[in-house]
Design a protein around this motif. Structure first.
Motif, PDB file in Angstrom:
ATOM      1  N   GLN A 145      33.928  34.814  41.978  1.00  0.00           N
ATOM      2  CA  GLN A 145      34.986  35.724  42.630  1.00  0.00           C
ATOM      3  C   GLN A 145      35.190  36.898  41.940  1.00  0.00           C
ATOM      4  O   GLN A 145      36.021  37.670  41.838  1.00  0.00           O
ATOM      5  N   LYS A 188      43.338  35.531  42.824  1.00  0.00           N
ATOM      6  CA  LYS A 188      41.799  34.972  42.283  1.00  0.00           C
ATOM      7  C   LYS A 188      42.297  34.404  41.076  1.00  0.00           C
ATOM      8  O   LYS A 188      41.393  33.102  40.673  1.00  0.00           O
ATOM      9  N   GLN A 189      42.909  34.960  40.228  1.00  0.00           N
ATOM     10  CA  GLN A 189      43.271  34.212  38.932  1.00  0.00           C
ATOM     11  C   GLN A 189      43.822  33.047  38.955  1.00  0.00           C
ATOM     12  O   GLN A 189      43.572  31.860  38.214  1.00  0.00           O
ATOM     13  N   THR A 246      37.309  33.831  33.737  1.00  0.00           N
ATOM     14  CA  THR A 246      38.192  32.903  33.386  1.00  0.00           C
ATOM     15  C   THR A 246      37.928  31.505  33.418  1.00  0.00           C
ATOM     16  O   THR A 246      36.876  31.058  33.870  1.00  0.00           O
ATOM     17  N   ALA A 291      37.457  26.171  37.341  1.00  0.00           N
ATOM     18  CA  ALA A 291      36.139  26.796  37.779  1.00  0.00           C
ATOM     19  C   ALA A 291      36.488  28.285  37.645  1.00  0.00           C
ATOM     20  O   ALA A 291      37.229  28.848  37.795  1.00  0.00           O
ATOM     21  N   SER A 292      35.022  28.744  37.278  1.00  0.00           N
ATOM     22  CA  SER A 292      35.000  30.354  37.209  1.00  0.00           C
ATOM     23  C   SER A 292      33.874  30.601  37.996  1.00  0.00           C
ATOM     24  O   SER A 292      32.847  29.977  37.888  1.00  0.00           O
ATOM     25  N   GLU A 350      41.631  25.543  40.258  1.00  0.00           N
ATOM     26  CA  GLU A 350      40.150  24.850  40.594  1.00  0.00           C
ATOM     27  C   GLU A 350      39.540  24.532  39.351  1.00  0.00           C
ATOM     28  O   GLU A 350      38.549  23.615  39.288  1.00  0.00           O
ATOM     29  N   TYR A 409      43.619  30.867  41.537  1.00  0.00           N
ATOM     30  CA  TYR A 409      42.831  30.071  42.337  1.00  0.00           C
ATOM     31  C   TYR A 409      41.802  29.562  41.332  1.00  0.00           C
ATOM     32  O   TYR A 409      41.531  28.173  41.281  1.00  0.00           O
ATOM     33  N   THR A 410      41.231  30.337  40.515  1.00  0.00           N
ATOM     34  CA  THR A 410      40.174  29.834  39.387  1.00  0.00           C
ATOM     35  C   THR A 410      40.961  29.022  38.494  1.00  0.00           C
ATOM     36  O   THR A 410      40.229  27.844  37.970  1.00  0.00           O
ATOM     37  N   SER A 411      42.277  29.288  38.084  1.00  0.00           N
ATOM     38  CA  SER A 411      42.994  28.378  37.061  1.00  0.00           C
ATOM     39  C   SER A 411      43.123  27.010  37.611  1.00  0.00           C
ATOM     40  O   SER A 411      43.127  26.119  37.063  1.00  0.00           O
TER      41      SER A 411
END
Length: 67
Positions: free
Chosen positions: A57, A44-45, A61, A53-54, A51, A47-49
């Motif tokens: 999930q 998840k970390q 971050t 976006a936060s 993309e 993926y959000t990095s």
């Protein structure tokens, strides 16, 4: 009335009790939604990095990958 009775009987047929000797099968790690929570959090970390976006999930971050 018959439809309501039939519907309630159908819904109640799905209710089942778990016997004590069956609980061991449900406690296995393979039955968990995330068998390895640390790996799931790392994915998840990443993926959000990527993309940039936060939110959504459960990881707080930013796009840079910082906490």
């Amino acid at each position: 009335m018959r439809i309501c009775l039939l519907l309630s009987m159908t819904l109640l047929a799905g209710c089942a009790t778990v016997q004590p000797w069956e609980k061991g099968h449900l406690a296995k790690p393979i039955m968990a939604f995330d068998p390895d929570p640390l790996t799931a959090r790392q994915h998840k970390q990443i993926y959000t990095s990527k993309e940039a976006a936060s939110g959504g999930q459960g990881v707080g971050t930013g796009g840079c990958g910082c906490n």
